[in-house]
Design a protein around this motif. Sequence first.
Motif, short mmCIF file in Angstrom:
data_model
loop_
_atom_site.label_atom_id
_atom_site.label_comp_id
_atom_site.label_asym_id
_atom_site.label_seq_id
_atom_site.Cartn_x
_atom_site.Cartn_y
_atom_site.Cartn_z
N MET A 126 0.86 -1.25 -0.04
CA MET A 126 -0.02 -0.04 -0.05
C MET A 126 0.79 1.22 -0.02
N THR A 127 2.10 1.28 -0.32
CA THR A 127 2.91 2.31 -0.36
C THR A 127 3.57 2.39 -1.72
N ASP A 128 4.29 3.59 -1.96
CA ASP A 128 5.07 3.87 -3.27
C ASP A 128 6.17 3.17 -3.60
N GLY A 129 6.77 2.43 -2.56
CA GLY A 129 8.00 1.72 -2.82
C GLY A 129 9.25 2.47 -2.28
N GLY A 130 9.22 3.78 -1.72
CA GLY A 130 10.27 4.34 -0.96
C GLY A 130 10.38 3.70 0.16
N ASP A 131 9.61 3.23 0.88
CA ASP A 131 9.76 2.57 2.22
C ASP A 131 10.54 1.23 2.25
N ASN A 132 10.65 0.88 1.02
CA ASN A 132 11.49 -0.66 0.72
C ASN A 132 13.06 -0.22 1.11
N LEU A 133 13.26 0.96 0.61
CA LEU A 133 14.86 1.22 0.65
C LEU A 133 15.02 1.72 2.07
N ILE A 134 14.20 2.52 2.76
CA ILE A 134 14.01 2.89 4.02
C ILE A 134 14.29 1.78 5.21
N LEU A 135 13.53 0.80 4.67
CA LEU A 135 13.47 -0.35 5.76
C LEU A 135 14.90 -1.09 5.58
N LEU A 136 15.36 -1.33 4.33
CA LEU A 136 16.83 -1.86 4.40
C LEU A 136 17.71 -0.92 5.08
N MET A 137 17.79 0.37 4.64
CA MET A 137 18.89 1.26 5.38
C MET A 137 18.50 1.44 6.86
N ALA A 138 17.41 1.44 7.35
CA ALA A 138 17.30 1.56 8.79
C ALA A 138 17.77 0.21 9.53
N ILE A 139 17.71 -0.85 8.89
CA ILE A 139 18.41 -2.10 9.48
C ILE A 139 19.96 -1.98 9.51
N TYR A 140 20.46 -1.44 8.25
CA TYR A 140 21.79 -1.29 8.34
C TYR A 140 22.32 -0.09 9.13
#
Length: 371
Positions: A126-140
Amino acid sequence: MRGNTHRTAQRCLAAVTARPASLYAVAVMRVGYGMLYLLFLLREFPHRHEIWGPASPWTPELSQQLFDQTGWNSILALSDSPAYFELCYVTALLTSALFMLGWRTRATSVLFAIVVTSFHAKAIFMTDGGDNLILLMAIYLAFTACGRRWSLDARRNHLRTARTTGAPEQRKSRVSPRLREARGTLTTVVHNCALFVMAAEVCFLYGSAGLYKVQGASWGSGTALHYVLNLELFQPWPALSQLADDYAILIAIATYTTVLLQVAFPFVLFGPLKYPVLAMLLGMHLGIALIMGLPLFSGAMIVADAVFLPDRFYTSLAALCRRRVRQTRPWRQAPGSSTCVRVPPQGGQLAPPGTQPDSAGLGGRPSARSA
């Protein structure tokens, strides 16, 4: 031959264990992603119940089926109570703000990763895909020392160091020097490895996107952006999209430039072309955010590009900003512009009527009126 290999291995080991690299870059990423996710949650605040809350089409049963397929999990699925959801949402807002400011970064970075993972897993479609990268970077970022620069933690440590400098007695640490050194080395190694993974992630993202575009016929013919501009889904301002679509030659140039930048990006990181390519990518992402209406995705990519800028870039930029601020202060006077005020004589005899004190304040001279 063995000697050269041994020296190369020693240099690589020293680069990983000597000191944390790119502390300003990870600080920029911390501030950027914390601010992006905070703005994202605030923007979706009126629709939070439909996206993640009790009114979401993803019931607890459907969410569990989704978790079984994706392998993710979410703290939002622990209860379907509206009060619990509101508590989680407020916690997410507070965590994003504290992570952006760098308050107790070791703890808030972990909480931020949990928050982003939970909200992403609850509404993955339900989002535009930007939170996919934020998810990975938040974990790193949880494995990096992202709070050592431009943070409340850095300010607190600086003030603590200033107070303890010159003190007659220093409080003895309960941790042995050897254990402290081992902990510092471990922190440095984990930080540098996470930094390398983030850089590799961005390279892989650009490279794979460029190679995927090369296979498409519309990208090869230079008409891909024409079709994108005519999709209603990516027309937040139809008049602006129509205006951009009227220039067919510019659309073709932009199409080929996009593919070239993405394919060439991993190969220019260690050469003089890195900065022009990053500047062009910045312009590309700003155009995507403005014309296609994908601000979260564009912002996430712009912040991710910051990992490739060295610390000397950020220190030079900060020094330039401070110098500009000092030069543009309205209350700052230019050198030599101050006027000299003459102090009247103190304690001397009063000049007779009709006279003015002389420059030395020792007597009087007739005034022009009395003459």
